[in-house]
Every structure is written in C-alpha cells, then in structure tokens.
Design a protein around this motif. Structure first.
Motif, mmCIF file in Angstrom:
data_model
loop_
_atom_site.group_PDB
_atom_site.id
_atom_site.type_symbol
_atom_site.label_atom_id
_atom_site.label_comp_id
_atom_site.label_asym_id
_atom_site.label_seq_id
_atom_site.Cartn_x
_atom_site.Cartn_y
_atom_site.Cartn_z
ATOM 1 N N ARG A 161 0.971 -0.732 0.503
ATOM 2 C CA ARG A 161 -0.120 0.141 0.152
ATOM 3 C C ARG A 161 1.044 1.361 0.101
ATOM 4 N N ALA A 163 4.001 1.348 -1.132
ATOM 5 C CA ALA A 163 4.652 1.618 -2.463
ATOM 6 C C ALA A 163 3.947 2.706 -3.167
ATOM 7 N N THR A 164 2.501 1.983 -3.674
ATOM 8 C CA THR A 164 2.042 2.070 -4.015
ATOM 9 C C THR A 164 1.087 3.505 -4.030
ATOM 10 N N ALA A 165 0.800 4.115 -2.869
ATOM 11 C CA ALA A 165 0.123 5.011 -2.727
ATOM 12 C C ALA A 165 1.530 6.318 -3.238
ATOM 13 N N LEU A 166 2.797 5.893 -2.570
ATOM 14 C CA LEU A 166 3.687 6.943 -3.121
ATOM 15 C C LEU A 166 4.151 6.907 -3.933
ATOM 16 N N LYS A 167 4.566 5.330 -5.269
ATOM 17 C CA LYS A 167 4.372 4.942 -6.618
ATOM 18 C C LYS A 167 5.797 5.263 -5.817
ATOM 19 N N LEU A 168 6.336 4.014 -5.445
ATOM 20 C CA LEU A 168 7.653 3.478 -5.220
ATOM 21 C C LEU A 168 8.126 1.781 -5.478
ATOM 22 N N ASP A 169 9.053 1.567 -5.147
ATOM 23 C CA ASP A 169 9.163 0.475 -5.420
ATOM 24 C C ASP A 169 8.777 -0.552 -3.910
ATOM 25 N N PRO A 396 0.332 10.103 1.714
ATOM 26 C CA PRO A 396 0.358 10.927 1.131
ATOM 27 C C PRO A 396 0.694 12.805 1.233
ATOM 28 N N GLU A 400 4.100 14.886 0.975
ATOM 29 C CA GLU A 400 4.370 15.891 0.149
ATOM 30 C C GLU A 400 4.937 17.177 1.176
#
Length: 471
Positions: A161, A163-169, A396, A400
């Motif tokens: 979750r 990784a998905t939320a912050l567009k990370l691996d 997120p 930010e």
C-alpha cells in the motif's frame, strides 16, 4: 465538528468494549449508527452500511473458507509435526510455551495472511494454554504482536500500500527496513520471555513425567497430537499460584470441565494423504503470494478440494463443516458488523477530517523531521484507521509535507510501517476477531492487555530505524 465526532465515536467504542458494557458486534453496529444520526446523516446510514459491507464482503468470504480449509488441515493432521516440534521445545514450561507461541506466529506469518497465522497458532497452542491454566490473553497478545511485525512483508499488505500510494518500489521500502524489523521481532521474543516468566511465577514450574504427555482440549476443539515426556502433568518447584492444584485434582478438574485426552489415532487423521495436503497448502500459499487469483477464490477452491479428497462421503463432509461452523459464524458476523463501523467512518467524512486535523496539527518546525513524525503518527493512526485509509489518505500528505523539507518519500514510506505491531490488534482488522474468537478471549480483555506491549514494540522498531539511519 466531524473531527471531534470521529474521535468521540472511536473512543466510545473502545471504552464500551473494554469495560464489557457491550459486545463487540453490538458496539460495532450501534455506536456508529448513533453517531451517523448525530452528524445529521442518518438518512444515508443504509448507503454507508451497504458500501461498507460491499468493501468487506471479499474479506468475510476469505475468512469463512480459510477457516474451513485450515480447520480441515488441522483435522487431518497436517500441522501435527509442527505442533510436536513446538511442544517438545516447550516441555510444559510456561516461559517456553509463550516463546514458542511467538516463534510459531512469526514463522506462519511468512504467508502474509493474519487470519491464517492466527488459526494455525491458536489451534496449536490453545490446548496447551488451557490444560496448564495459562493466561489466554498472553497467547493472543504475543501472537498478534509477532504477526504485526511480520505483516510488513511486501506481500503482507502495508508495504504494498505504501509503495502504491507513493509510487515507489516495494523492495526499496522493505529491504532496508529488515534490520529494524529484526530488532522488533527480537523485542517480541524478549516480551514473550518476560510474560512467560511471569506466568511461570504465577503457576510454578510444570514438568512432564513418564514416556508420553497428553495435552487436552474440549470436544469442540480440533484434536492435535502433543509431544512430550509424561503421562500426566505435575507441579514442580516454583511459586504457587492460580492453577496450583495437585496432579490428581488437576486431572479431576480436567474431567469436569469438558477436557479429554488427545487421541493420536483420531478418526479424522489422513496419514496417507499427508503429502497431498502439504502440497495443496503450499500451492495455495504460493498462489496467494503470486496473486494468481483473488484470495477468497483460492480459499473457496482449496476448501472444497480439501473436503472432497479427504472426506469423499457426504456425511463426513457435513460433519467437518459443522465442526467449524461456530468459528465461521462468529468471525463472519464480526466482519460484517465492522463494515458498519468503517462504512460510517468513511461515508460521513470523519476519517478525512481526522486525518486533515492531525496533519495540520504538526508544527512547522517539524518539517525536516517528517519521517520521525510519520513513524510516531503511524502508531495511533493505523490503530484507529484502516490501512487503506492511512496509506492512501494520510501518508501521501505526510510525504508531500516532508518533500518540501528535503525528506525522501522512501523514508516516509519506511516510517509508515512502524505502527503495524499495534495495527494487528485494531478493532478494524478482521483477522483479530479470528484470533480472539478461536482463543475464546473477550476482545476487550485482549485490547487492554495487548495495546501497551504492541505500542512499545512499535516504538522499538522506530528507535531501531532511527539508530540504523533507515528512517
């Protein structure tokens, strides 16, 4: 206003169940219904509940068929070798039993599913705790906290979750966290030692005499084969306390409260199908990890296949389903009740307002330390919110805010995992109802006992992350 009502609703729920003024199911339904009316959105209560039920229906289905599947696997003897190994290590010593609980929960947690972990752990350890008159909340507390640490595995949910939320691996988040999580797991083992010594002091040291030990369970519990070295349990040296009856008195009490000796040759055992059942379970867990199909579908297929192969006759299949019906009904009922709570919390906007208020309350000067702030906030927030709400709604915003002060999103993501040991005892986690239901422990008792230890474990993980420079 919604912020205050949101916190008030959660606080009211926790106080009522911890004081045992309401059952968890009643509190999960009635408290949010009252607060929904209080915020002036009573007319939409039905919509919120249906949406919440729709969101949790796959989870309820997964739990229902997972309970049947693993119940059948326990009945046919798949986990007997594991139980024998753990019980050989335990040797009727309360401290070893609690440590064994932590180790077993941590090992089984590798499959990434909390419900599975709790079903196997409780099924293996419950008879021993019950027979030796040990505290069952110690078992549930240690199992939940150990699973919480292991829940951070990339396939466990929170890491994916984040990784998905912050567009990370997910690997970039998890791998550097391994040392800190290792320290957290050691903290759980140390906690098990401390709690086990407390139980040993309360009960005295129990030893096993003779060539073979028999651990007892109630007739409604699945039979498990114990391993040890005695025909009966006897009191050894140590402080007398609760459960300090003489051996004969213990045996009489055991006979009176519905206990019976385990039969290593029980009718449900299927030794000739052992490798089939082991292969089926490995294939099922592999498919879960690889996400070949939705988990509810996998357990539906697995449960029906396990029943058909192990119990080809219809009366036997009905008997196995009936044997696990209580757990299925209790857990699925609790999940659907929790759907009312989460549906109202989300639908009324309480969760969003609570998250915005908490983020806005962070002092400007804490900007460069947003990773630390995230780690601290993750402890209460993942308890009071679902993982989806926290990782997709709060993280997120925190990332930010941290980016404006040069804090890497990776640090924020890693720090967000810190609260998972406490999260696994949250009333919003369906798996915890499997744990307390199978252990026959009141949810309020579990909460009172576990929260402080789980929060301490989370702080240990956070401290280790800061010390190693991971967060």
């Amino acid at each position: 206003m919604l912020t205050i009502l949101g916190f008030a609703m959660i606080a009211t729920f926790l106080v009522l169940i911890m004081m045992k003024k309401m059952s968890p199911i009643a509190a999960l339904v009635l408290i949010p219904a009252l607060f929904c009316v209080a915020v002036g959105k009573g007319a939409k209560l039905g919509d919120y509940v249906i949406e919440g039920v729709g969101n949790l229906a796959p989870t309820a289905a997964m739990l229902m068929f997972a309970i049947v599947y693993f119940g059948v696997m326990i009945d046919v003897g798949l986990f007997d070798p594991i139980v024998r190994g753990i019980l050989r290590f335990c040797k009727a010593d309360p401290m070893r039993i609690v440590v064994g609980t932590a180790v077993l929960a941590a090992i089984v947690s590798l499959d990434g599913d909390g419900s599975t972990t709790f079903m196997i752990t409780v099924s293996a350890m419950y008879p021993l705790y019950k027979r030796l008159k040990m505290s069952l909340v110690v078992m549930t507390g240690v199992a939940a906290t150990a699973n919480g640490v292991m829940n951070t595995l990339p396939w466990g949910g929170p890491t994916a979750r984040a990784a998905t939320a912050l567009k990370l691996d997910a690997g970039d988040i998890f791998v550097p966290m391994i040392p800190a999580l290792g320290v957290g797991l050691l903290a759980v083992i140390l906690l098990a030692v401390v709690l086990g010594r407390r139980e040993r002091k309360r009960l005295g040291t129990l030893t096993l005499d003779g060539p073979r030990a028999t651990v007892s369970v109630t007739e409604s519990e699945p039979a498990l084969v114990a391993a040890g070295g005695g025909d009966r349990l006897r009191k050894g040296t140590g402080s007398a306390g609760a459960g300090g009856a003489a051996p004969d008195e213990e045996a009489e009490e055991g006979a009176g409260d519905g206990f019976k000796g385990l039969d290593p040759h029980r009718a449900t055992l299927r030794p000739k199908l052992y490798w089939f059942n082991a292969g089926l379970t490995i294939a099922l867990l592999t498919a879960m990890i690889m996400e070949l199909m939705p988990i509810p579908v996998l357990f539906l297929l697995g449960a029906t296949l396990a029943l058909t192969v192990n119990f080809p006759h219809m009366p036997d299949q009905r008997a196995r389903i009936a044997a696990h019906a209580d757990n299925v009904l209790n857990v699925s009922g609790m999940v659907f009740a929790a759907a009312v709570f989460t549906g109202v919390l989300t639908g009324t906007g309480m969760v969003d307002h609570m998250a915005d208020w908490l983020v806005g309350a962070i002092p400007e000067g804490m900007g460069p330390h947003m990773a630390l702030v995230t780690g601290v906030l993750s402890i209460p927030l993942t308890y009071f919110m679902s993982n989806d709400g926290f990782y997709f709604g709060v993280v997120p915003v925190l990332a930010e805010a941290g980016a404006a002060h040069g804090v890497s999103p990776l640090e924020i993501a890693r720090a967000s995992l810190v609260g998972q040991p406490l999260h696994m005892s949250s009333p919003l986690v369906p798996a915890v109802y499997v744990l307390v239901g199978m252990a026959k422990v009141e949810f309020g008792d579990h909460t009172r006992f576990t929260v402080k230890w789980a929060a301490l474990t989370s702080l240990v993980v956070l401290g280790a992350g800061l010390l190693f420079g991971i967060i």
